[in-house]
Design a protein around this motif. Structure first.
Motif, short mmCIF file in Angstrom:
data_model
loop_
_atom_site.label_atom_id
_atom_site.label_comp_id
_atom_site.label_asym_id
_atom_site.label_seq_id
_atom_site.Cartn_x
_atom_site.Cartn_y
_atom_site.Cartn_z
N THR A 246 0.84 -1.19 0.00
CA THR A 246 0.00 0.00 0.00
C THR A 246 0.87 1.24 0.00
O THR A 246 1.80 1.36 0.81
CB THR A 246 -0.93 0.02 1.23
N GLN A 247 0.61 2.14 -0.93
CA GLN A 247 1.30 3.42 -1.00
C GLN A 247 0.29 4.51 -0.68
O GLN A 247 -0.67 4.70 -1.43
CB GLN A 247 1.92 3.64 -2.39
N GLY A 248 0.49 5.23 0.42
CA GLY A 248 -0.53 6.16 0.86
C GLY A 248 -1.74 5.35 1.30
O GLY A 248 -1.68 4.56 2.23
N SER A 249 -2.84 5.52 0.58
CA SER A 249 -4.05 4.74 0.86
C SER A 249 -4.39 3.80 -0.29
O SER A 249 -5.45 3.18 -0.28
CB SER A 249 -5.23 5.68 1.12
N ALA A 250 -3.50 3.70 -1.28
CA ALA A 250 -3.79 2.92 -2.49
C ALA A 250 -2.97 1.64 -2.53
O ALA A 250 -1.75 1.65 -2.30
CB ALA A 250 -3.51 3.75 -3.74
N ASP A 251 -3.63 0.52 -2.84
CA ASP A 251 -2.92 -0.75 -3.04
C ASP A 251 -2.26 -0.75 -4.41
O ASP A 251 -2.79 -0.19 -5.37
CB ASP A 251 -3.90 -1.92 -2.96
N SER A 252 -1.10 -1.38 -4.49
CA SER A 252 -0.36 -1.41 -5.74
C SER A 252 0.55 -2.62 -5.79
O SER A 252 1.03 -3.10 -4.76
CB SER A 252 0.48 -0.13 -5.90
N THR A 253 0.77 -3.12 -7.00
CA THR A 253 1.74 -4.19 -7.23
C THR A 253 2.54 -3.84 -8.47
O THR A 253 1.99 -3.44 -9.49
CB THR A 253 1.04 -5.55 -7.44
N LYS A 254 3.86 -3.97 -8.36
CA LYS A 254 4.76 -3.68 -9.48
C LYS A 254 5.64 -4.89 -9.73
O LYS A 254 6.30 -5.38 -8.81
CB LYS A 254 5.62 -2.45 -9.18
N VAL A 255 5.64 -5.36 -10.98
CA VAL A 255 6.49 -6.48 -11.40
C VAL A 255 7.51 -5.93 -12.40
O VAL A 255 7.12 -5.29 -13.39
CB VAL A 255 5.68 -7.62 -12.03
N ILE A 256 8.78 -6.18 -12.18
CA ILE A 256 9.84 -5.71 -13.07
C ILE A 256 10.58 -6.91 -13.64
O ILE A 256 11.16 -7.71 -12.90
CB ILE A 256 10.85 -4.80 -12.33
N LEU A 257 10.55 -7.03 -14.97
CA LEU A 257 11.31 -8.05 -15.68
C LEU A 257 12.48 -7.36 -16.37
O LEU A 257 12.29 -6.34 -17.04
CB LEU A 257 10.42 -8.76 -16.71
N SER A 258 13.68 -7.90 -16.23
CA SER A 258 14.86 -7.24 -16.77
C SER A 258 15.88 -8.26 -17.25
O SER A 258 15.92 -9.39 -16.76
CB SER A 258 15.49 -6.33 -15.70
N ASP A 259 16.72 -7.84 -18.19
CA ASP A 259 17.81 -8.71 -18.64
C ASP A 259 19.04 -8.57 -17.75
O ASP A 259 20.07 -9.19 -18.00
CB ASP A 259 18.18 -8.43 -20.10
N LEU A 260 18.94 -7.78 -16.67
CA LEU A 260 20.04 -7.65 -15.72
C LEU A 260 19.91 -8.75 -14.66
O LEU A 260 18.93 -8.78 -13.91
CB LEU A 260 20.00 -6.28 -15.04
N PRO A 261 20.88 -9.63 -14.53
CA PRO A 261 20.77 -10.72 -13.56
C PRO A 261 20.86 -10.26 -12.11
O PRO A 261 20.43 -10.96 -11.21
CB PRO A 261 21.94 -11.64 -13.92
N ASN A 262 21.40 -9.06 -11.88
CA ASN A 262 21.60 -8.57 -10.51
C ASN A 262 20.68 -7.40 -10.17
O ASN A 262 21.03 -6.54 -9.36
CB ASN A 262 23.06 -8.14 -10.32
N LEU A 263 19.49 -7.36 -10.78
CA LEU A 263 18.61 -6.21 -10.59
C LEU A 263 18.29 -5.97 -9.13
O LEU A 263 18.32 -4.83 -8.66
CB LEU A 263 17.31 -6.41 -11.38
N CYS A 264 17.98 -7.01 -8.37
CA CYS A 264 17.62 -6.82 -6.96
C CYS A 264 18.74 -6.12 -6.20
O CYS A 264 18.49 -5.27 -5.34
CB CYS A 264 17.28 -8.17 -6.32
#
Length: 252
Positions: free
Chosen positions: A46-64
């Protein structure tokens, strides 16, 4: 006594109880740019009062790992796409499994999808989804996501594929830092003078430009990361203090 490793059968049962382990994400090509996902991460909350989900797909193996030191004031961090690489970012206004529609009328079930290629300093290619559906077949905050998308892109092509996502503590902490940083920009303009200021946490970048009259060139003073410089902009009726129109870089 050491613990014995879990058997493949137990892992399979655990995945079933969690409504499915994250699936491998489909390689895609947009505008001649190919994305072979090597990192599949997500954040849901939840950001502020809004629910949200973000999925990030990347060709970088060390993104996290990159999220740990990402500057929360930068556009790259705000988009959760730090580092030079290719990305597909899927964001929905919820944190439950089900369908989310691009440009949908239901604000609690809306999806936004962006495909982009980022160099070391800028976005070199970008397309957004104009219509379509993002479906989460499994969505458990802090554990995993899986789903599928069918999209019509701004470049005219279609995009279909499966996605999965694993939790990333560094991304969770970046979301918290983004909420605290609250970057903002403001600007004033007259035909002979303008100012612009972008602030984030305790930092600010500014632009101040003046000229004698509408037939004169602009003379600007820039302050970026505490360093003061001067530059000039040829005769223009645009607000030359704002990012992209002048010679001062006020971005972070």
């Amino acid at each position: 006594m050491s613990k014995s490793p879990r058997s493949p059968l137990l892992l399979t049962l655990a995945c079933a109880l969690l409504a499915g382990c994250p699936k491998p994400s489909t390689p895609v090509t947009v505008g001649g740019h190919r994305l072979d996902p090597a990192s599949n991460v997500f954040w849901s909350g939840t950001q502020g009062s809004a629910d949200s989900t973000k999925v990030i797909l990347s060709d970088l193996p060390n993104l996290c790992e990159l999220y740990e030191k990402a500057d929360a004031c930068t556009e790259a961090a705000q988009a959760a796409t730090p580092g030079e690489g290719t990305y597909l970012a899927l964001t929905v206004s919820g944190k439950q499994a089900g369908e989310y529609e691009v440009a949908g009328k239901d604000s609690s079930r809306r999806a936004d999808v962006v495909f982009l290629v980022r160099s070391a300093t800028a976005v070199t290619y970008k397309e957004t989804a104009l219509s379509g559906v993002v479906t989460f077949t499994a969505l458990t905050p802090g554990e995993g996501v899986a789903g599928r998308y069918t999209l019509k892109m701004s470049g005219g092509g279609t995009l279909e594929g499966d996605f999965g996502g694993d939790p990333c503590g560094n991304l969770d902490r970046l979301v918290q830092r983004l909420a605290q940083s609250q970057p903002s920009c403001s600007s004033d303009y007259t035909p002979t003078a303008c100012t612009a200021k972008c602030s984030c946490t305790t930092r600010s970048n500014t632009a101040d430009c003046v000229r004698l009259d509408s037939s004169s060139d602009w003379e600007c003073t820039c302050v970026r990361s505490g360093e003061r410089t001067k530059c000039a902009v040829p005769k223009s009726e645009a607000n030359v203090c704002t990012q992209g129109n002048g010679c001062c870089d006020t971005s972070f």
